[in-house]
Design a protein around this motif. Structure first.
Motif: not given
Length: 85
Positions: A2-7
């Motif tokens: 999983x890669x964090x995604x900025x919202x």
């Protein structure tokens, strides 16, 4: 993996508030400042939730301090040698 995604989030602020924000942190640091401010506010809210959930959790009587609260506090200060100086 999983890669964090900025919202991204759309927040409306009045012009005066944006000018004050820019004067304080600069236009390029708005997002960081707002994120840090929200983190602090949420942390504060979590602490208040804990405080409010603890209200009434201690019985009203039957404690070592009931007879003489001030004396109990003084005695507690002497337990910690760092506080006797």
């Amino acid at each position: 993996m999983c890669q964090p995604v900025a919202m991204r989030l759309h927040i409306s602020l009045d012009d005066e508030l944006v000018r004050e924000l820019d004067a304080r942190v600069g236009a390029r640091a708005r997002s960081q400042f707002i994120a840090a401010t929200i983190r602090r506010a949420l942390d504060d809210q979590h602490r208040w939730d804990e405080i409010e959930s603890a209200i009434g959790s201690i019985e009203g009587s039957g404690h070592d301090w009931d007879a003489d609260p001030a004396g109990w506090v003084r005695a507690q200060r002497h337990v910690d040698l760092r506080r006797t100086g």
